[in-house]
Design a protein around this motif. Structure first.
Motif, PDB file in Angstrom:
ATOM      1  N   LEU A   1      -8.804  10.929   0.025  1.00 52.54           N
ATOM      2  CA  LEU A   1      -8.372   9.721  -0.676  1.00 52.54           C
ATOM      3  C   LEU A   1      -9.382   8.604  -0.463  1.00 52.54           C
ATOM      4  O   LEU A   1      -9.976   8.487   0.608  1.00 52.54           O
ATOM      5  CB  LEU A   1      -7.007   9.263  -0.162  1.00 52.54           C
ATOM      6  N   ASP A   2      -9.549   7.790  -1.491  1.00 52.95           N
ATOM      7  CA  ASP A   2     -10.402   6.609  -1.373  1.00 52.95           C
ATOM      8  C   ASP A   2      -9.533   5.502  -0.779  1.00 52.95           C
ATOM      9  O   ASP A   2      -9.002   4.645  -1.487  1.00 52.95           O
ATOM     10  CB  ASP A   2     -10.937   6.217  -2.754  1.00 52.95           C
ATOM     11  N   TRP A   3      -9.379   5.519   0.539  1.00 54.24           N
ATOM     12  CA  TRP A   3      -8.441   4.647   1.221  1.00 54.24           C
ATOM     13  C   TRP A   3      -8.680   3.165   0.929  1.00 54.24           C
ATOM     14  O   TRP A   3      -7.732   2.389   0.809  1.00 54.24           O
ATOM     15  CB  TRP A   3      -8.510   4.873   2.734  1.00 54.24           C
ATOM     16  N   LYS A   4      -9.940   2.772   0.817  1.00 52.07           N
ATOM     17  CA  LYS A   4     -10.249   1.352   0.634  1.00 52.07           C
ATOM     18  C   LYS A   4      -9.928   0.846  -0.767  1.00 52.07           C
ATOM     19  O   LYS A   4      -9.903  -0.362  -0.992  1.00 52.07           O
ATOM     20  CB  LYS A   4     -11.720   1.087   0.958  1.00 52.07           C
TER      21      LYS A   4
ATOM     22  N   ALA B   1       4.025   0.777   7.966  1.00 54.30           N
ATOM     23  CA  ALA B   1       3.452   1.305   9.204  1.00 54.30           C
ATOM     24  C   ALA B   1       1.931   1.197   9.091  1.00 54.30           C
ATOM     25  O   ALA B   1       1.360   1.343   7.997  1.00 54.30           O
ATOM     26  CB  ALA B   1       3.861   2.757   9.423  1.00 54.30           C
ATOM     27  N   PHE B   2       1.275   0.949  10.223  1.00 57.11           N
ATOM     28  CA  PHE B   2      -0.163   0.689  10.239  1.00 57.11           C
ATOM     29  C   PHE B   2      -0.855   1.575  11.274  1.00 57.11           C
ATOM     30  O   PHE B   2      -0.290   1.866  12.334  1.00 57.11           O
ATOM     31  CB  PHE B   2      -0.437  -0.777  10.602  1.00 57.11           C
ATOM     32  N   ARG B   3      -2.070   1.990  10.963  1.00 57.11           N
ATOM     33  CA  ARG B   3      -2.923   2.653  11.943  1.00 57.11           C
ATOM     34  C   ARG B   3      -3.726   1.575  12.642  1.00 57.11           C
ATOM     35  O   ARG B   3      -4.507   0.867  12.021  1.00 57.11           O
ATOM     36  CB  ARG B   3      -3.863   3.645  11.257  1.00 57.11           C
ATOM     37  N   GLY B   4      -3.492   1.405  13.943  1.00 52.95           N
ATOM     38  CA  GLY B   4      -4.091   0.310  14.680  1.00 52.95           C
ATOM     39  C   GLY B   4      -5.537   0.539  15.072  1.00 52.95           C
ATOM     40  O   GLY B   4      -6.096   1.637  14.913  1.00 52.95           O
ATOM     41  N   LYS B   5      -6.101  -0.502  15.601  1.00 51.33           N
ATOM     42  CA  LYS B   5      -7.481  -0.461  16.083  1.00 51.33           C
ATOM     43  C   LYS B   5      -7.658   0.594  17.161  1.00 51.33           C
ATOM     44  O   LYS B   5      -8.726   1.204  17.291  1.00 51.33           O
ATOM     45  CB  LYS B   5      -7.868  -1.845  16.628  1.00 51.33           C
ATOM     46  N   ASP B   6      -6.577   0.829  17.945  1.00 44.19           N
ATOM     47  CA  ASP B   6      -6.610   1.828  19.017  1.00 44.19           C
ATOM     48  C   ASP B   6      -6.218   3.223  18.536  1.00 44.19           C
ATOM     49  O   ASP B   6      -6.056   4.142  19.344  1.00 44.19           O
ATOM     50  CB  ASP B   6      -5.678   1.395  20.150  1.00 44.19           C
ATOM     51  N   GLY B   7      -6.028   3.375  17.220  1.00 38.64           N
ATOM     52  CA  GLY B   7      -5.655   4.661  16.657  1.00 38.64           C
ATOM     53  C   GLY B   7      -4.165   4.935  16.649  1.00 38.64           C
ATOM     54  O   GLY B   7      -3.720   5.943  16.093  1.00 38.64           O
ATOM     55  N   LYS B   8      -3.381   4.045  17.257  1.00 36.82           N
ATOM     56  CA  LYS B   8      -1.938   4.267  17.346  1.00 36.82           C
ATOM     57  C   LYS B   8      -1.230   3.772  16.078  1.00 36.82           C
ATOM     58  O   LYS B   8      -1.745   2.929  15.349  1.00 36.82           O
ATOM     59  CB  LYS B   8      -1.382   3.554  18.574  1.00 36.82           C
ATOM     60  N   ILE B   9      -0.033   4.312  15.866  1.00 34.64           N
ATOM     61  CA  ILE B   9       0.780   3.946  14.703  1.00 34.64           C
ATOM     62  C   ILE B   9       1.731   2.829  15.093  1.00 34.64           C
ATOM     63  O   ILE B   9       2.435   2.929  16.103  1.00 34.64           O
ATOM     64  CB  ILE B   9       1.590   5.158  14.199  1.00 34.64           C
ATOM     65  N   ARG B  10       1.757   1.781  14.281  1.00 35.64           N
ATOM     66  CA  ARG B  10       2.659   0.655  14.511  1.00 35.64           C
ATOM     67  C   ARG B  10       3.565   0.445  13.303  1.00 35.64           C
ATOM     68  O   ARG B  10       3.079   0.381  12.174  1.00 35.64           O
ATOM     69  CB  ARG B  10       1.850  -0.625  14.771  1.00 35.64           C
ATOM     70  N   ILE B  11       4.857   0.323  13.575  1.00 34.55           N
ATOM     71  CA  ILE B  11       5.832   0.005  12.529  1.00 34.55           C
ATOM     72  C   ILE B  11       6.269  -1.440  12.752  1.00 34.55           C
ATOM     73  O   ILE B  11       6.682  -1.815  13.847  1.00 34.55           O
ATOM     74  CB  ILE B  11       7.046   0.942  12.580  1.00 34.55           C
ATOM     75  N   PHE B  12       6.186  -2.244  11.695  1.00 39.44           N
ATOM     76  CA  PHE B  12       6.403  -3.678  11.842  1.00 39.44           C
ATOM     77  C   PHE B  12       7.850  -4.082  11.593  1.00 39.44           C
ATOM     78  O   PHE B  12       8.386  -3.902  10.510  1.00 39.44           O
ATOM     79  CB  PHE B  12       5.484  -4.434  10.875  1.00 39.44           C
ATOM     80  N   ARG B  13       8.498  -4.587  12.616  1.00 41.68           N
ATOM     81  CA  ARG B  13       9.803  -5.257  12.585  1.00 41.68           C
ATOM     82  C   ARG B  13      10.889  -4.480  11.834  1.00 41.68           C
ATOM     83  O   ARG B  13      11.658  -5.046  11.040  1.00 41.68           O
ATOM     84  CB  ARG B  13       9.675  -6.669  12.019  1.00 41.68           C
ATOM     85  N   MET B  14      10.981  -3.189  12.087  1.00 42.21           N
ATOM     86  CA  MET B  14      11.977  -2.390  11.357  1.00 42.21           C
ATOM     87  C   MET B  14      13.407  -2.781  11.718  1.00 42.21           C
ATOM     88  O   MET B  14      14.331  -2.562  10.938  1.00 42.21           O
ATOM     89  CB  MET B  14      11.752  -0.898  11.551  1.00 42.21           C
ATOM     90  N   ASP B  15      13.611  -3.382  12.888  1.00 45.74           N
ATOM     91  CA  ASP B  15      14.954  -3.827  13.245  1.00 45.74           C
ATOM     92  C   ASP B  15      15.460  -4.894  12.279  1.00 45.74           C
ATOM     93  O   ASP B  15      16.643  -4.927  11.925  1.00 45.74           O
ATOM     94  CB  ASP B  15      14.986  -4.348  14.681  1.00 45.74           C
TER      95      ASP B  15
ATOM     96  N   PRO C   1      -3.084   5.328   6.241  1.00 45.32           N
ATOM     97  CA  PRO C   1      -4.501   5.012   6.030  1.00 45.32           C
ATOM     98  C   PRO C   1      -5.233   4.700   7.332  1.00 45.32           C
ATOM     99  O   PRO C   1      -4.656   4.109   8.261  1.00 45.32           O
ATOM    100  CB  PRO C   1      -4.454   3.784   5.110  1.00 45.32           C
ATOM    101  N   PRO C   2      -6.498   5.075   7.427  1.00 51.86           N
ATOM    102  CA  PRO C   2      -7.280   4.804   8.641  1.00 51.86           C
ATOM    103  C   PRO C   2      -7.441   3.300   8.891  1.00 51.86           C
ATOM    104  O   PRO C   2      -7.427   2.494   7.960  1.00 51.86           O
ATOM    105  CB  PRO C   2      -8.639   5.449   8.338  1.00 51.86           C
ATOM    106  N   TYR C   3      -7.599   2.949  10.150  1.00 52.91           N
ATOM    107  CA  TYR C   3      -7.864   1.559  10.519  1.00 52.91           C
ATOM    108  C   TYR C   3      -9.166   1.092   9.857  1.00 52.91           C
ATOM    109  O   TYR C   3     -10.143   1.826   9.773  1.00 52.91           O
ATOM    110  CB  TYR C   3      -7.982   1.432  12.041  1.00 52.91           C
ATOM    111  N   GLY C   4      -9.157  -0.136   9.403  1.00 51.45           N
ATOM    112  CA  GLY C   4     -10.350  -0.713   8.801  1.00 51.45           C
ATOM    113  C   GLY C   4     -10.394  -0.619   7.295  1.00 51.45           C
ATOM    114  O   GLY C   4     -11.277  -1.201   6.655  1.00 51.45           O
TER     115      GLY C   4
END
Length: 341
Positions: free
Chosen positions: A6-9, A63-77, A116-119
Motif C-alpha cells: 500500500l502507498d501508506w503516505k 489506532a496508531f503505530r507509534g514512534k517506538d513501533g507500539k500500537i496506541r488506541i486513543f481514548r476508547m473509553d 500504517p507505519p509510523y511516519g
C-alpha cells in the motif's frame, strides 16, 4: 504476517478491505460472545428496525503505530461512553464499556498488518456500529441488537491535509432539531446533513458551518465536526445541547489549558467571528482543520480569519501536540492512549 503493498503516505479517507471484523449480538436480554468474521456482509431481515425506524448508532476512533513501533488506541473509553449515550438515546441496548473496549482491542490486533507505519501520517480507523435487528412493522424498539466493529487504514480526511479551508453559512439548512438527536452519534444526523454538505462542496467550500436550529444566532457544528476559535489567550468552543460532544475537542481543551489558554465552552454568536484570531473544525477524522475564511451565503458577508496558506500558530501547536501524543512522540501524561502488547 504478510506485508501489504500500500502507498501508506497517499491513503485517502475511504474504506479499504481488511482481514476481519468482530461482532456481538444482544438477544434474550443479554450480550453474547464476541464473534470474529471475515465477511463484509450483514445478514439482515427486510423488516429490521434499523432499516425502518432508524435504530442505529456508530462511533469513530483511531489506532496508531507509534514512534517506538507500539500500537496506541486513543481514548476508547470516551468513545465507549458516547456509544452508550447514543444507544440510550435511540432505545437500544447499551454495549457495556468493558465489552466495547475488548472488541476494539480484538479487532485492532486481528488487523494489525493494516496499521500504517509510523511516519506516514496515516492511521487505522475503527468504526463501531450498533443496529436494531428485530423484524418490526409497528413503531417500537427492537429486542435484538448487533454490534459490529470494522477497521480500515486511512489518510487525511481532507485531501489537502492540515491546511486552511474555507467554509460557508446558510440559514436554509439545519443539522438537527432543538431537543433532537444532535448530541448523540446516529446516522440520521449525517443523512440530514448531506444536502447542505453537497451544496457547500458545489460552491467550493469544505463544509457547511451550521447555526443553532432555534434562533439562527449562535455557531453550532462545523459540518460533521466541532468548531473552535482562538481569541487572544482564549480557546472558545460552542456549548449547545444539539452539538455532538467531540472526544478530539475534549482533548484539545485540556491541551489548550496546558498551554496557558483560558477555555470557554459557551454560546458563540455569529457576530463574534470578526474578533477571532484563528478558527478551526475538530474531530477524530480530521483532528484539526483550520478555517481561513467564512462566507455567509445569505447576507453576502465574508470573514477573513487568517492566512489562506498557513494555519494559525495556536491551532498548529494544538494539532502537533495531540498528534505527538497519539504517535508516542511525547509523554502521554493523562493516559489517553492504551498501548497494546
Amino acid at each position: 504476517m504478510k506485508e501489504l503493498d500500500l502507498d501508506w503516505k497517499n491513503l485517502s479517507f475511504s474504506y479499504y478491505p481488511t482481514d476481519y471484523n468482530v461482532r456481538c449480538t444482544y438477544k434474550d436480554g443479554k450480550w453474547g460472545e464476541i464473534e470474529v468474521s471475515t465477511s463484509e456482509i450483514i445478514p439482515l431481515h427486510i423488516s429490521a428496525s434499523c432499516l425502518h425506524y432508524g435504530q442505529e448508532s456508530f462511533e469513530g476512533l483511531k489506532a496508531f503505530r507509534g514512534k517506538d513501533g507500539k500500537i496506541r488506541i486513543f481514548r476508547m473509553d470516551q468513545n465507549a461512553k458516547r456509544f452508550i449515550r447514543s444507544a440510550e438515546g435511540t432505545m437500544m441496548a447499551p454495549l457495556p464499556e468493558d465489552l466495547f473496549c475488548k472488541m476494539v482491542r480484538m479487532v485492532v490486533k486481528l488487523n494489525e498488518r493494516f496499521i500504517p507505519p509510523y511516519g506516514t501520517g496515516a492511521s487505522l480507523y475503527i468504526r463501531p456500529l450498533e443496529i436494531g435487528i428485530t423484524p418490526l412493522i409497528g413503531v417500537k424498539p427492537s429486542t435484538e441488537y448487533l454490534v459490529i466493529m470494522l477497521v480500515t487504514p486511512v489518510g487525511p480526511y481532507f485531501k489537502s491535509g492540515f491546511k486552511p479551508t474555507k467554509v460557508c453559512i446558510s440559514r436554509e439548512y439545519d443539522r438537527v432539531a432543538p431537543k433532537g438527536t444532535g448530541s448523540i452519534k446516529v446516522g440520521g444526523n449525517y443523512g440530514a446533513s448531506l444536502v447542505a454538505g453537497e451544496k457547500a462542496h458545489s460552491l467550493g467550500y469544505s463544509v457547511m458551518l451550521y447555526l443553532d436550529p432555534k434562533e439562527k444566532k449562535y455557531i453550532d457544528e462545523c459540518g460533521a465536526a466541532n468548531f473552535f476559535a482562538i481569541k487572544g489567550d482564549r480557546y472558545i468552543t460552542p456549548a449547545s445541547e444539539s452539538i455532538l460532544p467531540s472526544v478530539t475537542n475534549l482533548s484539545l481543551r485540556q491541551l489548550a489549558k496546558d498551554m496557558g489558554l483560558k477555555v470557554e465552552e459557551r454560546n458563540v454568536t455569529l457576530d463574534e467571528i470578526p474578533e477571532f484570531d484563528e478558527t478551526a473544525a475538530c474531530g477524530t477524522a480530521a483532528v484539526c482543520s483550520p478555517i481561513w475564511r467564512i462566507d455567509d451565503l445569505d447576507t453576502g458577508d465574508s470573514y477573513i480569519i487568517s492566512d489562506e496558506d498557513k494555519a494559525g500558530p495556536v491551532t498548529t501547536a494544538l494539532y502537533n501536540k495531540l498528534r505527538a501524543i497519539q504517535y508516542g512522540e511525547e509523554e502521554d501524561k493523562y493516559g489517553w492512549c492504551e498501548v497494546l502488547d
